[in-house]
Design a protein around this motif. Sequence first.
Motif, PDB file in Angstrom:
ATOM      1  N   VAL A 186       0.822  -1.210   0.000  1.00 28.19           N
ATOM      2  CA  VAL A 186       0.000   0.000   0.000  1.00 28.19           C
ATOM      3  C   VAL A 186       0.857   1.261   0.000  1.00 28.19           C
ATOM      4  N   ILE A 187       2.111   1.144   0.431  1.00 29.23           N
ATOM      5  CA  ILE A 187       2.982   2.322   0.507  1.00 29.23           C
ATOM      6  C   ILE A 187       3.192   2.968  -0.859  1.00 29.23           C
ATOM      7  N   PHE A 188       3.139   2.178  -1.925  1.00 27.00           N
ATOM      8  CA  PHE A 188       3.431   2.740  -3.246  1.00 27.00           C
ATOM      9  C   PHE A 188       2.385   3.787  -3.656  1.00 27.00           C
ATOM     10  N   ASP A 189       1.109   3.505  -3.396  1.00 27.31           N
ATOM     11  CA  ASP A 189       0.075   4.493  -3.707  1.00 27.31           C
ATOM     12  C   ASP A 189       0.239   5.744  -2.847  1.00 27.31           C
ATOM     13  N   ARG A 190       0.656   5.569  -1.605  1.00 24.59           N
ATOM     14  CA  ARG A 190       0.845   6.732  -0.728  1.00 24.59           C
ATOM     15  C   ARG A 190       2.026   7.576  -1.189  1.00 24.59           C
ATOM     16  N   ILE A 191       3.080   6.941  -1.667  1.00 23.59           N
ATOM     17  CA  ILE A 191       4.216   7.704  -2.187  1.00 23.59           C
ATOM     18  C   ILE A 191       3.784   8.556  -3.375  1.00 23.59           C
ATOM     19  N   ARG A 192       2.925   7.992  -4.227  1.00 21.07           N
ATOM     20  CA  ARG A 192       2.449   8.753  -5.389  1.00 21.07           C
ATOM     21  C   ARG A 192       1.621   9.974  -4.990  1.00 21.07           C
ATOM     22  N   GLN A 193       1.093   9.971  -3.793  1.00 16.75           N
ATOM     23  CA  GLN A 193       0.299  11.105  -3.324  1.00 16.75           C
ATOM     24  C   GLN A 193       1.163  12.242  -2.768  1.00 16.75           C
ATOM     25  N   VAL A 194       2.415  11.953  -2.480  1.00 14.26           N
ATOM     26  CA  VAL A 194       3.283  12.948  -1.840  1.00 14.26           C
ATOM     27  C   VAL A 194       3.707  14.006  -2.852  1.00 14.26           C
ATOM     28  N   GLN A 195       3.595  15.258  -2.450  1.00 15.78           N
ATOM     29  CA  GLN A 195       4.056  16.365  -3.286  1.00 15.78           C
ATOM     30  C   GLN A 195       5.551  16.597  -3.042  1.00 15.78           C
ATOM     31  N   PRO A 196       6.307  16.910  -4.077  1.00 13.57           N
ATOM     32  CA  PRO A 196       7.744  17.173  -3.895  1.00 13.57           C
ATOM     33  C   PRO A 196       7.969  18.345  -2.943  1.00 13.57           C
ATOM     34  N   ASP A 197       9.057  18.276  -2.171  1.00 11.48           N
ATOM     35  CA  ASP A 197       9.392  19.391  -1.291  1.00 11.48           C
ATOM     36  C   ASP A 197      10.096  20.484  -2.089  1.00 11.48           C
ATOM     37  N   ARG A 198      10.608  21.486  -1.414  1.00  9.41           N
ATOM     38  CA  ARG A 198      11.207  22.630  -2.104  1.00  9.41           C
ATOM     39  C   ARG A 198      12.445  22.254  -2.910  1.00  9.41           C
ATOM     40  N   ARG A 199      13.046  21.095  -2.590  1.00  8.99           N
ATOM     41  CA  ARG A 199      14.199  20.614  -3.361  1.00  8.99           C
ATOM     42  C   ARG A 199      13.789  19.641  -4.469  1.00  8.99           C
ATOM     43  N   ALA A 220       4.928   9.900   3.079  1.00 12.64           N
ATOM     44  CA  ALA A 220       4.070   8.772   2.685  1.00 12.64           C
ATOM     45  C   ALA A 220       3.685   7.936   3.904  1.00 12.64           C
ATOM     46  N   ILE A 221       4.633   7.740   4.821  1.00 13.17           N
ATOM     47  CA  ILE A 221       4.323   6.993   6.047  1.00 13.17           C
ATOM     48  C   ILE A 221       3.318   7.772   6.893  1.00 13.17           C
ATOM     49  N   GLN A 222       3.429   9.099   6.882  1.00 15.68           N
ATOM     50  CA  GLN A 222       2.483   9.927   7.633  1.00 15.68           C
ATOM     51  C   GLN A 222       1.057   9.724   7.138  1.00 15.68           C
ATOM     52  N   TYR A 223       0.903   9.548   5.833  1.00 12.91           N
ATOM     53  CA  TYR A 223      -0.432   9.253   5.293  1.00 12.91           C
ATOM     54  C   TYR A 223      -0.999   7.989   5.924  1.00 12.91           C
ATOM     55  N   LEU A 224      -0.140   6.967   6.102  1.00 17.12           N
ATOM     56  CA  LEU A 224      -0.598   5.724   6.725  1.00 17.12           C
ATOM     57  C   LEU A 224      -1.073   5.985   8.151  1.00 17.12           C
ATOM     58  N   CYS A 225      -0.302   6.813   8.877  1.00 17.91           N
ATOM     59  CA  CYS A 225      -0.698   7.159  10.246  1.00 17.91           C
ATOM     60  C   CYS A 225      -2.036   7.894  10.252  1.00 17.91           C
ATOM     61  N   ASP A 226      -2.177   8.863   9.355  1.00 15.48           N
ATOM     62  CA  ASP A 226      -3.401   9.673   9.313  1.00 15.48           C
ATOM     63  C   ASP A 226      -4.627   8.835   8.971  1.00 15.48           C
ATOM     64  N   GLU A 227      -4.426   7.752   8.216  1.00 16.37           N
ATOM     65  CA  GLU A 227      -5.534   6.873   7.844  1.00 16.37           C
ATOM     66  C   GLU A 227      -5.889   5.886   8.953  1.00 16.37           C
ATOM     67  N   GLY A 228      -5.120   5.895  10.032  1.00 15.06           N
ATOM     68  CA  GLY A 228      -5.386   4.971  11.122  1.00 15.06           C
ATOM     69  C   GLY A 228      -4.783   3.600  10.923  1.00 15.06           C
TER      70      GLY A 228
END
Length: 300
Positions: free
Chosen positions: A214-227, A235-243
């Motif tokens: 499931v981590i792969f779909d969450r990585i695709r949701q992450v927006q690039p940072d300033r670099r 992406a791991i934070q998304y997993l936490c937020d989803e419970g």
Amino acid sequence: MVIQSAVVPVAGHGTRLLPATKSQPKEMLPVARKPIVQYVVEELVSNGIQQILFVTGRNKASIENHFDHDPELFQALSAADRKDLLKELDFDALKANFFYTRQRLQKGLGDAVLCGESFAGEEPFLVALGDSILGLHAVSRAVSRMADVFDSRRASCVIAVEEVPPEETGHYGIVQPDGKADDVFRIINLVEKPSPDKAPSNLAIAGRYIFSPVIFDRIRQVQPDRRGEIQLTNAIQYLCDEGRRVIAVKLSSDEKRYDIGNFPSYFESFVEFALADPVYGAEFRRVLERLLAKSLSTEA
């Protein structure tokens, strides 16, 4: 459960170790008698990993060459009856299969992990940072403990963590425990390189992760940072937020993490491993003591 596959990101530029890493991958720098990445591989194999994917980049071909068979070298060592060296270079004896793919653009750790999606398939997999050694001479059962926790807790993610001095939290991804931080605990939040006054704990991510696909779909949701980098912690934070269950496993006292990302940590790791060398350690200790005594007398 035995996790059989590992993704090992090794595509970074190693800028904090320049000029040593200008044409040499930092993962191939020697720590005592072996390159860093060999310790990582030996640790993974000792914990049941059978398939290892290296996510490489430009100027990283020496990693592939290191684990490949070298007929000319084998013949030369055989002719010289150097059975000791032949045994040390027999990577076939590890019983692991090595695979390689390239991260075409340097877009961060999250993107590097995403490069392993086809390799991992629908099975849980390990991510092991290629510049971090767990335990002196890579003697560690952390990955096996993480696999047990992943299975027993029905987790989506298990992360190895270690305690770091509070003033050093700005160098690491830091986790926030859900309540008391025992040897195994649930994570509810992650912060990438927080200042000491903003860190939720002093528990740092220690370079080993187990993920469900499931981590792969969450990585695709992450927006690039300033670099322009895709942060894996987001992406791991998304997993936490989803419970979902994101669990931490603390490294034991004898599983020190050797994070070889800068010269001070590299120097310290090299010296500690060299002092523990079963063949040359005793003589090196005498030399080191002599050099230290000479240095102290000069300062006086």
